[in-house]
Design a protein around this motif. Structure first.
Motif, PDB file in Angstrom:
ATOM      1  N   MET A   3       0.813  -1.207   0.000  1.00  0.00           N
ATOM      2  CA  MET A   3       0.000   0.000   0.000  1.00  0.00           C
ATOM      3  C   MET A   3       0.851   1.263   0.000  1.00  0.00           C
ATOM      4  O   MET A   3       0.464   2.273  -0.592  1.00  0.00           O
ATOM      5  N   ARG A   4       2.014   1.220   0.635  1.00  0.00           N
ATOM      6  CA  ARG A   4       2.916   2.379   0.568  1.00  0.00           C
ATOM      7  C   ARG A   4       3.397   2.585  -0.866  1.00  0.00           C
ATOM      8  O   ARG A   4       3.511   3.714  -1.349  1.00  0.00           O
ATOM      9  N   PHE A   5       3.685   1.488  -1.536  1.00  0.00           N
ATOM     10  CA  PHE A   5       4.093   1.545  -2.933  1.00  0.00           C
ATOM     11  C   PHE A   5       2.959   2.123  -3.776  1.00  0.00           C
ATOM     12  O   PHE A   5       3.178   2.952  -4.670  1.00  0.00           O
ATOM     13  N   HIS A   6       1.741   1.709  -3.497  1.00  0.00           N
ATOM     14  CA  HIS A   6       0.552   2.226  -4.179  1.00  0.00           C
ATOM     15  C   HIS A   6       0.438   3.744  -4.003  1.00  0.00           C
ATOM     16  O   HIS A   6       0.173   4.485  -4.957  1.00  0.00           O
ATOM     17  N   GLN A   7       0.641   4.218  -2.774  1.00  0.00           N
ATOM     18  CA  GLN A   7       0.537   5.646  -2.497  1.00  0.00           C
ATOM     19  C   GLN A   7       1.634   6.433  -3.203  1.00  0.00           C
ATOM     20  O   GLN A   7       1.385   7.518  -3.754  1.00  0.00           O
ATOM     21  N   LEU A   8       2.857   5.905  -3.200  1.00  0.00           N
ATOM     22  CA  LEU A   8       3.974   6.581  -3.850  1.00  0.00           C
ATOM     23  C   LEU A   8       3.743   6.689  -5.354  1.00  0.00           C
ATOM     24  O   LEU A   8       3.974   7.749  -5.962  1.00  0.00           O
ATOM     25  N   LEU A   9       3.282   5.603  -5.964  1.00  0.00           N
ATOM     26  CA  LEU A   9       3.017   5.627  -7.401  1.00  0.00           C
ATOM     27  C   LEU A   9       1.891   6.597  -7.743  1.00  0.00           C
ATOM     28  O   LEU A   9       1.945   7.296  -8.767  1.00  0.00           O
ATOM     29  N   ALA A  10       0.862   6.655  -6.902  1.00  0.00           N
ATOM     30  CA  ALA A  10      -0.258   7.558  -7.157  1.00  0.00           C
ATOM     31  C   ALA A  10       0.215   9.017  -7.176  1.00  0.00           C
ATOM     32  O   ALA A  10      -0.189   9.802  -8.046  1.00  0.00           O
ATOM     33  N   ARG A  11       1.066   9.370  -6.253  1.00  0.00           N
ATOM     34  CA  ARG A  11       1.554  10.754  -6.197  1.00  0.00           C
ATOM     35  C   ARG A  11       2.489  11.052  -7.355  1.00  0.00           C
ATOM     36  O   ARG A  11       2.524  12.175  -7.873  1.00  0.00           O
TER      37      ARG A  11
END
Length: 240
Positions: free
Chosen positions: A70-78
């Protein structure tokens, strides 16, 4: 999934459109125009890859953990948001009807407003989606309601971006690249339908019940769950 394999898979998804656009052999444009197209393609590819990360598939998260996923998901989204925001401002070519001799749109941008309008709507909605995700804990919604809204919003943005890319994108006029965009979009939607339709239907066939919820940390709870009529299994859950 092995972390290295996961990274390789996501790099493949994100960089494949750029590689196909380079291999298409179209005459190069100015540096700023190429950067603008590259930023737009990267942003769209990241948005499509996000569906697989946000689906909480065990195949993806088993080896590296749900928190890291989920941290990876958040980083990619930004990252996608930053690329999308600068995308329209990098172009230097004028927007006008193509010159008769400029069949590959090397010197001008398309003047098709319908193609730009879907890109504009997606450009306006994407920051809203990301900001609502960042401030989710402040919203007066149950997590399940917010997650459904988040998924529907992401699907809407992906659909708008697909139309914009296929009709306004210079490199996406290539049939192979257009097919890749459609294929990635189909996979993204399939993952969304699996999470919100198929998975709940399967759970109804073999229902589990929550037997006990016990707080063990500031944002961590011990949840005991079990199939109906069986002894419970405890695991940790939390808001991260």
């Amino acid at each position: 999934m092995n972390p290295r394999l996961l990274i390789a898979l996501y790099l493949l998804i994100v960089l494949l459109p750029l590689g196909l656009s380079w291999a298409g052999g179209r005459p190069p444009r100015s540096l700023w125009d190429e950067l603008a197209s590259g930023a737009g393609m990267l942003a769209f590819a990241i948005v499509l890859a996000e569906f697989l990360l946000s689906g909480r598939f065990r195949t993806v998260s088993n080896r590296i953990g749900m928190d890291v996923t989920m941290r990876f998901h958040q980083l990619l989204a930004r990252s996608a948001l930053a690329l999308a925001l600068v995308h329209p401002f990098l172009y230097s070519a004028p927007t006008k009807p193509a010159y008769p001799w400029d069949t590959t749109r090397q010197l001008t941008l398309s003047d098709d407003f319908s193609a730009y309008s879907t890109g504009l709507f997606a450009w306006l909605l994407l920051p809203v989606l990301v900001l609502l995700a960042i401030g989710r804990s402040r919203l007066d919604y149950r997590y399940e309601t917010w997650r459904l809204m988040h998924g529907i919003g992401a699907a809407l943005i992906a659909g708008l971006l697909l139309h914009h890319t296929l009709h306004a994108g210079r490199y996406s006029q290539d049939p192979l690249l257009a097919g890749v965009w459609k294929g990635l979009f189909a996979i993204a939607l399939a993952s969304l339908l699996f999470v919100y339709l198929v998975k709940p239907a399967l759970k109804r066939l073999s229902p589990w019940v929550v037997e006990r919820v016990r707080k063990v940390g500031l944002k961590t709870w011990e949840v005991t769950i079990a199939p109906k009529g069986h002894k419970g299994l405890a695991y940790l859950a939390g808001q991260f």
